[in-house]
Design a protein around this motif. Structure first.
Motif, PDB file in Angstrom:
ATOM      1  N   UNK A 106       0.804  -1.234   0.000  1.00 55.15           N
ATOM      2  CA  UNK A 106       0.000   0.000   0.000  1.00 55.15           C
ATOM      3  C   UNK A 106       0.838   1.286   0.000  1.00 55.15           C
ATOM      4  N   UNK A 107       2.095   1.204   0.425  1.00 52.74           N
ATOM      5  CA  UNK A 107       2.953   2.387   0.507  1.00 52.74           C
ATOM      6  C   UNK A 107       3.830   2.570  -0.729  1.00 52.74           C
ATOM      7  N   UNK A 108       3.966   1.514  -1.526  1.00 59.11           N
ATOM      8  CA  UNK A 108       4.907   1.529  -2.645  1.00 59.11           C
ATOM      9  C   UNK A 108       4.416   2.396  -3.797  1.00 59.11           C
ATOM     10  N   UNK A 109       5.384   3.068  -4.430  1.00 56.24           N
ATOM     11  CA  UNK A 109       5.114   3.854  -5.629  1.00 56.24           C
ATOM     12  C   UNK A 109       5.555   3.107  -6.881  1.00 56.24           C
ATOM     13  N   UNK A 110       6.490   2.163  -6.700  1.00 62.35           N
ATOM     14  CA  UNK A 110       7.077   1.457  -7.828  1.00 62.35           C
ATOM     15  C   UNK A 110       7.393   0.030  -7.408  1.00 62.35           C
ATOM     16  N   UNK A 111       7.333  -0.883  -8.375  1.00 59.44           N
ATOM     17  CA  UNK A 111       7.743  -2.269  -8.161  1.00 59.44           C
ATOM     18  C   UNK A 111       8.739  -2.625  -9.253  1.00 59.44           C
ATOM     19  N   UNK A 112       9.930  -3.024  -8.835  1.00 59.46           N
ATOM     20  CA  UNK A 112      10.937  -3.571  -9.755  1.00 59.46           C
ATOM     21  C   UNK A 112      10.846  -5.080  -9.583  1.00 59.46           C
ATOM     22  N   UNK A 134      -4.496  -0.758 -10.715  1.00 55.44           N
ATOM     23  CA  UNK A 134      -3.809   0.230  -9.889  1.00 55.44           C
ATOM     24  C   UNK A 134      -2.352   0.430 -10.285  1.00 55.44           C
ATOM     25  N   UNK A 135      -1.808  -0.481 -11.084  1.00 62.43           N
ATOM     26  CA  UNK A 135      -0.400  -0.452 -11.455  1.00 62.43           C
ATOM     27  C   UNK A 135      -0.252  -0.499 -12.969  1.00 62.43           C
ATOM     28  N   UNK A 136       0.713   0.233 -13.482  1.00 59.29           N
ATOM     29  CA  UNK A 136       0.972   0.258 -14.916  1.00 59.29           C
ATOM     30  C   UNK A 136       2.382  -0.273 -15.188  1.00 59.29           C
ATOM     31  N   UNK A 137       2.480  -1.210 -16.133  1.00 58.43           N
ATOM     32  CA  UNK A 137       3.764  -1.735 -16.559  1.00 58.43           C
ATOM     33  C   UNK A 137       4.401  -0.715 -17.493  1.00 58.43           C
ATOM     34  N   UNK A 138       5.521  -0.115 -17.069  1.00 54.46           N
ATOM     35  CA  UNK A 138       6.132   0.956 -17.863  1.00 54.46           C
ATOM     36  C   UNK A 138       7.372   0.505 -18.622  1.00 54.46           C
ATOM     37  N   UNK A 139       7.958  -0.616 -18.214  1.00 50.15           N
ATOM     38  CA  UNK A 139       9.067  -1.148 -19.009  1.00 50.15           C
ATOM     39  C   UNK A 139       9.251  -2.619 -18.712  1.00 50.15           C
ATOM     40  N   UNK A 140       9.784  -3.326 -19.700  1.00 51.04           N
ATOM     41  CA  UNK A 140      10.129  -4.726 -19.513  1.00 51.04           C
ATOM     42  C   UNK A 140      11.296  -5.075 -20.421  1.00 51.04           C
ATOM     43  N   UNK A 141      12.144  -5.944 -19.897  1.00 53.13           N
ATOM     44  CA  UNK A 141      13.338  -6.363 -20.626  1.00 53.13           C
ATOM     45  C   UNK A 141      13.496  -7.862 -20.458  1.00 53.13           C
ATOM     46  N   UNK A 145      17.100 -17.766 -21.042  1.00 55.13           N
ATOM     47  CA  UNK A 145      17.819 -18.818 -20.337  1.00 55.13           C
ATOM     48  C   UNK A 145      19.164 -18.977 -21.047  1.00 55.13           C
ATOM     49  N   UNK A 146      20.234 -19.201 -20.280  1.00 53.94           N
ATOM     50  CA  UNK A 146      21.545 -19.410 -20.893  1.00 53.94           C
ATOM     51  C   UNK A 146      22.397 -20.278 -19.974  1.00 53.94           C
ATOM     52  N   UNK A 147      23.673 -20.382 -20.261  1.00 50.51           N
ATOM     53  CA  UNK A 147      24.542 -21.271 -19.484  1.00 50.51           C
ATOM     54  C   UNK A 147      24.681 -20.844 -18.020  1.00 50.51           C
ATOM     55  N   UNK A 148      24.412 -19.578 -17.710  1.00 46.53           N
ATOM     56  CA  UNK A 148      24.511 -19.094 -16.332  1.00 46.53           C
ATOM     57  C   UNK A 148      23.153 -18.963 -15.645  1.00 46.53           C
ATOM     58  N   UNK A 149      22.082 -19.104 -16.388  1.00 48.66           N
ATOM     59  CA  UNK A 149      20.729 -18.890 -15.858  1.00 48.66           C
ATOM     60  C   UNK A 149      19.840 -20.065 -16.270  1.00 48.66           C
ATOM     61  N   UNK A 150      19.341 -20.814 -15.281  1.00 48.28           N
ATOM     62  CA  UNK A 150      18.511 -21.986 -15.566  1.00 48.28           C
ATOM     63  C   UNK A 150      17.104 -21.626 -16.036  1.00 48.28           C
ATOM     64  N   UNK A 151      16.723 -20.368 -15.868  1.00 43.55           N
ATOM     65  CA  UNK A 151      15.390 -19.916 -16.266  1.00 43.55           C
ATOM     66  C   UNK A 151      15.517 -18.626 -17.069  1.00 43.55           C
ATOM     67  N   UNK A 152      14.598 -18.452 -18.014  1.00 46.62           N
ATOM     68  CA  UNK A 152      14.480 -17.129 -18.629  1.00 46.62           C
ATOM     69  C   UNK A 152      13.710 -16.255 -17.649  1.00 46.62           C
ATOM     70  N   UNK A 153      13.877 -14.943 -17.779  1.00 45.17           N
ATOM     71  CA  UNK A 153      13.170 -14.025 -16.886  1.00 45.17           C
ATOM     72  C   UNK A 153      13.019 -12.680 -17.568  1.00 45.17           C
ATOM     73  N   UNK A 154      12.132 -11.872 -17.010  1.00 39.91           N
ATOM     74  CA  UNK A 154      11.845 -10.550 -17.551  1.00 39.91           C
ATOM     75  C   UNK A 154      11.918  -9.539 -16.421  1.00 39.91           C
ATOM     76  N   UNK A 155      12.697  -8.476 -16.637  1.00 40.96           N
ATOM     77  CA  UNK A 155      12.694  -7.354 -15.703  1.00 40.96           C
ATOM     78  C   UNK A 155      11.455  -6.523 -16.021  1.00 40.96           C
ATOM     79  N   UNK A 156      10.616  -6.313 -15.027  1.00 44.10           N
ATOM     80  CA  UNK A 156       9.405  -5.505 -15.193  1.00 44.10           C
ATOM     81  C   UNK A 156       9.457  -4.331 -14.217  1.00 44.10           C
ATOM     82  N   UNK A 157       9.123  -3.152 -14.707  1.00 39.99           N
ATOM     83  CA  UNK A 157       8.982  -1.980 -13.833  1.00 39.99           C
ATOM     84  C   UNK A 157       7.529  -1.554 -13.860  1.00 39.99           C
ATOM     85  N   UNK A 158       6.925  -1.554 -12.689  1.00 41.00           N
ATOM     86  CA  UNK A 158       5.531  -1.170 -12.510  1.00 41.00           C
ATOM     87  C   UNK A 158       5.480   0.116 -11.701  1.00 41.00           C
ATOM     88  N   UNK A 159       4.600   1.027 -12.074  1.00 38.98           N
ATOM     89  CA  UNK A 159       4.388   2.242 -11.277  1.00 38.98           C
ATOM     90  C   UNK A 159       2.901   2.342 -10.932  1.00 38.98           C
TER      91      UNK A 159
END
Length: 161
Positions: A106-112, A134-141, A145-159
């Motif tokens: 309830x206090x957060x302005x942003x979620x990384x 209540x939250x808007x996805x403003x960026x994603x990257x 998955x690769x030799x150092x990461x067993x899972x693929x993932x996405x960086x999401x920034x929500x405001x």
């Protein structure tokens, strides 16, 4: 600007037995880059999961235990106290665990959020649900998955809208 930062699976899984369910070196680098120089707010169990306090950050540790003291931690007894102390930082980060995220939402302005593309049935800790009304996805990257990461993932920034 209060920011929550987390890595969560497709069903909001965070961890099990006070540990992460994956090892994502690039996500650790991103966490370090974003939080260095800032206040980081966490619960006692999250703090105790670190081998030592994280460098160049002020650790605000929330616990109900009035006698709790640890080197490298500023101990507080509720989220409001942590937020009051962290006001001198333009962008404090709430870093977990599950209960602290629930209290902080309830206090957060942003979620990384690092969305880990996998499901983890044995998880015992979860990131709270939040509404796209209540939250808007403003960026994603995307990160494959690769030799150092067993899972693929996405960086999401929500405001917060």
């Amino acid at each position: 600007m209060i920011t929550m930062i987390a890595a969560a699976g497709e069903n909001n899984e965070l961890g099990k037995d006070n540990d992460l369910l994956w090892h994502l070196p690039d996500d650790f680098k991103r966490f370090k880059k974003l939080t260095t120089g800032h206040y980081i707010i966490m619960g006692r169990k999250t703090f105790e999961s670190f081998p030592k306090p994280l460098p160049n950050r002020t650790h605000l540790v929330i616990t109900r235990n009035k006698d709790y003291k640890k080197e490298g931690a500023v101990v507080v007894h509720d989220l409001e106290e942590a937020l009051k102390i962290s006001k001198e930082d333009a962008q404090p980060y709430i870093i977990g665990g599950g209960e602290i995220y629930k209290l902080g939402l309830p206090f957060a302005h942003k979620i990384e959020l690092t969305r880990v593309h996998g499901t983890f049935a044995d998880a015992d800790t979860y990131f709270p649900e939040f509404s796209e009304e209540k939250w808007e996805l403003v960026s994603q990257e995307e990160h494959p998955k690769d030799e150092r990461h067993d899972y693929s993932f996405t960086y999401e920034t929500w405001v917060r809208k």
